[in-house]
Scaffold this motif. Structure first.
Motif, PDB file in Angstrom:
ATOM      1  N   ASP A  11      47.476  65.223   6.091  1.00 18.00           N
ATOM      2  CA  ASP A  11      47.278  65.935   7.357  1.00 18.00           C
ATOM      3  C   ASP A  11      46.992  65.027   8.543  1.00 18.00           C
ATOM      4  O   ASP A  11      46.611  65.507   9.605  1.00 18.00           O
ATOM      5  CB  ASP A  11      46.129  66.945   7.223  1.00 18.00           C
ATOM      6  CG  ASP A  11      46.465  68.053   6.241  1.00 18.00           C
ATOM      7  OD1 ASP A  11      47.613  68.535   6.270  1.00 18.00           O
ATOM      8  OD2 ASP A  11      45.593  68.429   5.444  1.00 18.00           O
ATOM      9  N   SER A  12      47.149  63.727   8.356  1.00 19.07           N
ATOM     10  CA  SER A  12      46.858  62.805   9.448  1.00 19.07           C
ATOM     11  C   SER A  12      47.532  61.461   9.204  1.00 19.07           C
ATOM     12  O   SER A  12      48.111  61.220   8.141  1.00 19.07           O
ATOM     13  CB  SER A  12      45.351  62.594   9.594  1.00 19.07           C
ATOM     14  OG  SER A  12      44.846  61.971   8.425  1.00 19.07           O
ATOM     15  N   TYR A  13      47.430  60.621  10.206  1.00 19.34           N
ATOM     16  CA  TYR A  13      47.932  59.250  10.128  1.00 19.34           C
ATOM     17  C   TYR A  13      46.747  58.364  10.444  1.00 19.34           C
ATOM     18  O   TYR A  13      46.103  58.525  11.485  1.00 19.34           O
ATOM     19  CB  TYR A  13      49.041  59.052  11.158  1.00 19.34           C
ATOM     20  CG  TYR A  13      49.903  57.840  10.926  1.00 19.34           C
ATOM     21  CD1 TYR A  13      51.209  57.976  10.474  1.00 19.34           C
ATOM     22  CD2 TYR A  13      49.436  56.552  11.176  1.00 19.34           C
ATOM     23  CE1 TYR A  13      52.021  56.871  10.273  1.00 19.34           C
ATOM     24  CE2 TYR A  13      50.242  55.452  10.984  1.00 19.34           C
ATOM     25  CZ  TYR A  13      51.538  55.611  10.531  1.00 19.34           C
ATOM     26  OH  TYR A  13      52.334  54.521  10.336  1.00 19.34           O
ATOM     27  N   LEU A  14      46.406  57.449   9.547  1.00 17.78           N
ATOM     28  CA  LEU A  14      45.234  56.605   9.694  1.00 17.78           C
ATOM     29  C   LEU A  14      45.626  55.189  10.083  1.00 17.78           C
ATOM     30  O   LEU A  14      46.509  54.587   9.453  1.00 17.78           O
ATOM     31  CB  LEU A  14      44.447  56.562   8.376  1.00 17.78           C
ATOM     32  CG  LEU A  14      43.304  55.555   8.278  1.00 17.78           C
ATOM     33  CD1 LEU A  14      42.191  55.890   9.270  1.00 17.78           C
ATOM     34  CD2 LEU A  14      42.764  55.516   6.851  1.00 17.78           C
ATOM     35  N   LEU A  15      44.965  54.663  11.116  1.00 17.15           N
ATOM     36  CA  LEU A  15      45.094  53.260  11.510  1.00 17.15           C
ATOM     37  C   LEU A  15      43.707  52.636  11.482  1.00 17.15           C
ATOM     38  O   LEU A  15      42.753  53.233  11.986  1.00 17.15           O
ATOM     39  CB  LEU A  15      45.651  53.130  12.928  1.00 17.15           C
ATOM     40  CG  LEU A  15      47.034  53.685  13.208  1.00 17.15           C
ATOM     41  CD1 LEU A  15      47.338  53.598  14.697  1.00 17.15           C
ATOM     42  CD2 LEU A  15      48.078  52.928  12.421  1.00 17.15           C
ATOM     43  N   PRO A  42      49.307  66.379  12.525  1.00 18.84           N
ATOM     44  CA  PRO A  42      48.513  67.018  13.568  1.00 18.84           C
ATOM     45  C   PRO A  42      47.363  66.158  14.088  1.00 18.84           C
ATOM     46  O   PRO A  42      46.749  66.497  15.092  1.00 18.84           O
ATOM     47  CB  PRO A  42      47.980  68.281  12.893  1.00 18.84           C
ATOM     48  CG  PRO A  42      47.998  67.972  11.438  1.00 18.84           C
ATOM     49  CD  PRO A  42      49.148  67.031  11.222  1.00 18.84           C
ATOM     50  N   ALA A  43      47.077  65.050  13.405  1.00 23.56           N
ATOM     51  CA  ALA A  43      45.984  64.188  13.844  1.00 23.56           C
ATOM     52  C   ALA A  43      46.305  62.729  13.549  1.00 23.56           C
ATOM     53  O   ALA A  43      46.948  62.410  12.552  1.00 23.56           O
ATOM     54  CB  ALA A  43      44.682  64.566  13.145  1.00 23.56           C
ATOM     55  N   HIS A  73      50.531  68.857  20.904  1.00 26.65           N
ATOM     56  CA  HIS A  73      49.578  69.696  20.168  1.00 26.65           C
ATOM     57  C   HIS A  73      49.021  68.987  18.941  1.00 26.65           C
ATOM     58  O   HIS A  73      48.837  69.589  17.885  1.00 26.65           O
ATOM     59  CB  HIS A  73      50.211  71.039  19.793  1.00 26.65           C
ATOM     60  CG  HIS A  73      50.810  71.736  20.965  1.00 26.65           C
ATOM     61  ND1 HIS A  73      50.049  72.303  21.955  1.00 26.65           N
ATOM     62  CD2 HIS A  73      52.104  71.899  21.342  1.00 26.65           C
ATOM     63  CE1 HIS A  73      50.844  72.812  22.886  1.00 26.65           C
ATOM     64  NE2 HIS A  73      52.095  72.577  22.546  1.00 26.65           N
ATOM     65  N   ALA A  74      48.764  67.706  19.094  1.00 32.68           N
ATOM     66  CA  ALA A  74      48.136  66.909  18.046  1.00 32.68           C
ATOM     67  C   ALA A  74      46.893  66.266  18.651  1.00 32.68           C
ATOM     68  O   ALA A  74      46.634  66.392  19.852  1.00 32.68           O
ATOM     69  CB  ALA A  74      49.106  65.855  17.515  1.00 32.68           C
TER      70      ALA A  74
END
Length: 120
Positions: A11-15, A42-43, A73-74
């Motif tokens: 549900d997200s993309y992490l950096l 979305p995040a 809309h993120a």
């Protein structure tokens, strides 16, 4: 600025960011923020825990990513942000500021709170 880790989560993309050489442009940060923005998630979570400060270019890239994600809309969620980095970020941008939370668990909660398809 170096991106030492990136992962496409359900549900997200992490950096995860780390300090880099101050005399180099923020090419890696720009690249990975763009990848995250276009991931369709979305995040986007950006972990700043290893940073002690940000360059003006990095601050501009983070704000630009925040605005781009809002238009789609993120949400950009900044995690583990040291006080100095938080002050640097907030003095440069306009409202509303990106979401800043203390932990990745809080980032997950924040992201789920904004997702209308997930019940709290």
């Amino acid at each position: 600025m170096n991106v030492v880790y990136h992962e496409l989560l359900p549900d997200s993309y992490l950096l995860i960011l780390a300090p880099g050489r101050t005399d180099e442009p923020e090419v890696a940060l720009a690249h990975w923020l763009s990848c995250a923005e276009h991931s369709g998630k979305p995040a986007v979570w950006v972990d700043c825990g290893m940073l002690s400060s940000l360059s003006d270019e990095a601050i501009g890239l983070i704000w630009a990513s925040h605005y781009h994600l809002q238009q789609n809309h993120a949400q950009l969620v900044l995690v583990h942000v040291p006080d100095r980095v938080k002050q640097e970020l907030l003095k440069r941008g306009l409202e509303p500021a990106p979401c800043i939370v203390p932990t990745l668990l809080d980032a997950a909660r924040q992201s789920h709170w904004h997702d209308p398809h997930i019940e709290a």
